[in-house]
Design a protein around this motif. Structure first.
Motif, PDB file in Angstrom:
ATOM      1  N   VAL A 138       8.147   3.799   4.890  1.00 23.53           N
ATOM      2  CA  VAL A 138       8.209   3.040   6.137  1.00 23.53           C
ATOM      3  C   VAL A 138       9.348   2.037   6.090  1.00 23.53           C
ATOM      4  CG1 VAL A 138       7.006   1.356   7.582  1.00 23.53           C
ATOM      5  CG2 VAL A 138       5.771   3.343   6.691  1.00 23.53           C
ATOM      6  N   SER A 139       9.457   1.338   4.959  1.00 24.49           N
ATOM      7  CA  SER A 139      10.496   0.322   4.807  1.00 24.49           C
ATOM      8  C   SER A 139      11.889   0.940   4.851  1.00 24.49           C
ATOM      9  CB  SER A 139      10.292  -0.424   3.482  1.00 24.49           C
ATOM     10  OG  SER A 139      11.317  -1.380   3.292  1.00 24.49           O
ATOM     11  N   TYR A 155      -4.316   3.324   3.859  1.00 25.98           N
ATOM     12  CA  TYR A 155      -4.885   1.992   3.674  1.00 25.98           C
ATOM     13  C   TYR A 155      -6.361   1.958   4.068  1.00 25.98           C
ATOM     14  CZ  TYR A 155      -5.615  -2.999   3.804  1.00 25.98           C
ATOM     15  OH  TYR A 155      -6.113  -4.256   3.563  1.00 25.98           O
ATOM     16  N   LEU A 185       0.657   5.715   6.437  1.00 27.72           N
ATOM     17  CA  LEU A 185       0.355   4.485   5.700  1.00 27.72           C
ATOM     18  C   LEU A 185      -0.956   3.872   6.178  1.00 27.72           C
ATOM     19  CD1 LEU A 185       1.162   2.221   3.743  1.00 27.72           C
ATOM     20  CD2 LEU A 185       2.512   1.204   5.594  1.00 27.72           C
ATOM     21  N   ASP A 186      -1.179   3.876   7.463  1.00 26.51           N
ATOM     22  CA  ASP A 186      -2.411   3.323   8.037  1.00 26.51           C
ATOM     23  C   ASP A 186      -3.631   4.102   7.564  1.00 26.51           C
ATOM     24  OD1 ASP A 186      -3.788   1.523   9.999  1.00 26.51           O
ATOM     25  OD2 ASP A 186      -4.244   3.445  10.956  1.00 26.51           O
ATOM     26  N   ILE A 206      -0.139   4.424  -1.515  1.00 25.62           N
ATOM     27  CA  ILE A 206       0.161   3.430  -0.472  1.00 25.62           C
ATOM     28  C   ILE A 206       1.540   2.815  -0.707  1.00 25.62           C
ATOM     29  CG2 ILE A 206      -0.463   1.124   0.370  1.00 25.62           C
ATOM     30  CD1 ILE A 206      -3.391   1.936   0.089  1.00 25.62           C
ATOM     31  N   LYS A 207       1.855   2.516  -1.981  1.00 24.09           N
ATOM     32  CA  LYS A 207       3.162   1.937  -2.284  1.00 24.09           C
ATOM     33  C   LYS A 207       4.279   2.898  -1.912  1.00 24.09           C
ATOM     34  CE  LYS A 207       1.659  -1.100  -6.072  1.00 24.09           C
ATOM     35  NZ  LYS A 207       1.776  -1.383  -7.534  1.00 24.09           N
ATOM     36  N   ALA A 250       4.472   2.985   1.885  1.00 19.91           N
ATOM     37  CA  ALA A 250       5.076   1.744   2.377  1.00 19.91           C
ATOM     38  C   ALA A 250       6.576   1.761   2.135  1.00 19.91           C
ATOM     39  CB  ALA A 250       4.435   0.538   1.692  1.00 19.91           C
ATOM     40  N   ARG A 256      12.684   2.021   8.408  1.00 19.14           N
ATOM     41  CA  ARG A 256      12.939   0.839   9.240  1.00 19.14           C
ATOM     42  C   ARG A 256      14.338   0.280   8.976  1.00 19.14           C
ATOM     43  NH1 ARG A 256       9.192  -2.606  11.787  1.00 19.14           N
ATOM     44  NH2 ARG A 256      10.161  -4.571  12.474  1.00 19.14           N
ATOM     45  N   VAL A 290       4.246   5.496   9.597  1.00 19.18           N
ATOM     46  CA  VAL A 290       3.318   4.380   9.810  1.00 19.18           C
ATOM     47  C   VAL A 290       1.880   4.889   9.901  1.00 19.18           C
ATOM     48  CG1 VAL A 290       2.600   2.599  11.444  1.00 19.18           C
ATOM     49  CG2 VAL A 290       5.014   2.879  10.893  1.00 19.18           C
TER      50      VAL A 290
END
Length: 463
Positions: free
Chosen positions: A142-143, A116, A112-113, A135-136, A139, A146, A109
């Motif tokens: 992260v996905s 961005y 990613l932050d 970024i993709k 992300a 999760r 995370v």
């Protein structure tokens, strides 16, 4: 046993005593509570600075999480311990606590932050296109993480405890007896075992000490109020506060409020690590066998007087006594600390005077009789001097001196066996009476008065 840590705690108490009038006992037992991880209950009428004292005490510690709440009949468990995280029971969801406690997810995370933020400030379209691809990918990581965490932890209820009791090192429960039965029941295990149970899951509590306050005490003889007995029993220490009695203290506080000033004191805060080391030092204070015997006598006397004291209460006295001794810089517990145990021993406020008398009598056991025996010997020797001086004053004085020196030596030897300053002072009073009798005897013979220490030294130098 004076240590740097002991001085630091006493410096904090000294500072607090300059801010709060006539609250020395309360502050001392607040320190005892955190030094022994015990709970403290404060009984006092409104406007006696109970909550203010607790908050000021907490301010003496660095990074000590605090939770304070005024209980009412509407107070529920969520207000005290936290609410159920709905995400933890939604299919495919994962609790916020799991996400926060997973380093790999938090790292993804954060990456990613960071990407961005770089993308958002970049002006070059080509670079923005490259960053968008990164970024993709981030992300996606992260996905994926999760989703994996959801598969591992889905369906496991989780409680959001941030800012609630489970994460607080010091807790203030104001007007504790106004809480409803459900809230009180949830507190019992927390107070005793430092655990909170919700949805079948046991949540450990970080609390060092619970402080509670109330304007009134429940009547435990009343059937309706007996429900509070187990709760009150969880508070090992109980202090009764009163309105400020000394006029000068009231005037000083009033002056500070009018001038909007407070004591300016550069106080170095106590860290949680230092508090832990203080607790270790307290546990190393010796508890002599004689003290244990004295406490057993006190237990028997309290039960004889129908004063409630459980075995658990008796067996748990020594950490409190150790903490009191440590604060006084002592290596071992003495009867001074036993005399101070009233806040630990009382359950019903009306019993306080009886308990204080029992403690006083126990700590003076045998001492008063011995002092009176010495005093009787003094009076007998002086009466003999008065009778003998009718025929030969000089011979009578020499005989009286010899008796005085021996009695003086016996008193000094006896004094060294006494553990408390208050009892030693009683012997000092007797020695003062001996000096008065010696002065009167010398005056009656017109001979130069010589103090008892000087007489004892002269006698020791004689062949």
């Amino acid at each position: 046993m004076k240590t740097i840590l002991m001085d630091k705690m006493n410096n904090a108490l000294q500072y607090l005593n300059t801010c709060l009038a006539e609250r020395a006992e309360l502050l001392r037992f607040m320190a005892v509570a955190v030094l022994t991880r015990r709970n403290l209950f404060i009984l006092g009428l409104p406007g006696q600075a109970k909550s203010d004292a607790i908050r000021r005490f907490r301010s003496c510690f660095e990074n000590m999480n605090f939770f304070g709440y005024q209980l009412t009949r509407e107070t529920d468990e969520e207000k005290l311990f936290g609410r159920l995280d709905l995400a933890s029971i939604v299919p495919g969801g994962v609790s916020n606590s799991v996400l926060k406690e997973t380093p790999s997810y938090q790292s993804a995370v954060a990456e990613l932050d960071q990407l961005y933020n770089m993308y958002d400030t970049e002006q070059d379209d080509a670079k923005r296109s490259v960053m968008l691809a990164r970024i993709k990918a981030a992300a996606g990581s992260v996905s994926t993480l999760r989703e994996a965490l959801s598969m591992l932890h889905s369906g496991r209820p989780s409680i959001l405890t941030a800012g609630k009791i489970p994460q607080a090192h010091l807790v203030l429960l104001d007007e504790i007896f106004k809480a409803n039965d459900n809230a009180l029941n949830s507190l019992l295990t927390a107070l005793n075992e430092r655990i909170y149970t919700n949805e079948g899951e046991e949540i450990p509590i970080a609390t060092i000490s619970f402080f509670a306050a109330s304007n009134e005490m429940p009547n435990l003889h009343n059937p309706e109020d007996k429900v509070y007995a187990p709760l009150l029993d969880r508070f090992d220490l109980k202090i009764v506060t009163e309105y400020i009695k000394d006029k000068s203290a009231r005037q000083q506080i009033l002056h500070d409020k009018i001038s909007c000033s407070d004591v300016n004191h550069a106080l170095e805060p106590i860290t949680l690590d230092e508090l832990h080391r203080m607790q270790q030092e307290v546990a190393e204070v010796e508890v002599p066998e004689a003290i244990c015997d004295m406490m057993d006598d006190i237990l028997c006397e309290m039960r004889k007087e129908n004063l409630p004291i459980s075995d658990r209460k008796f067996f748990g006295f020594y950490p409190i006594a150790q903490a009191l001794a440590w604060l006084s810089g002592k290596d071992s517990v003495t009867s001074d600390e036993i005399r101070a145990l009233t806040p630990y021993l009382w359950s019903v406020q009306s019993d306080i005077p009886k308990i204080e008398q029992i403690l006083k009598d126990a700590c003076m056991d045998g001492v008063a009789e011995k002092i009176e025996d010495f005093r009787a010997q003094l009076n007998e020797a002086y009466s003999a001097f008065l009778a003998d001086s009718q025929t030969d004053k000089t011979r009578a004085l020499l005989k009286f001196r010899e008796c005085l020196v021996q009695l003086y030596k016996n008193c000094l030897e006896f004094r060294t066996t006494l553990p408390t300053a208050s009892v030693q002072a009683a012997v000092d009073t007797l020695i003062g009476e001996m000096e008065d009798k010696s002065r009167q005897a010398h005056s009656a013979t017109n001979l130069t008065y010589i103090t008892l220490p000087e007489l004892e030294q002269l006698q020791s130098q004689m062949p």
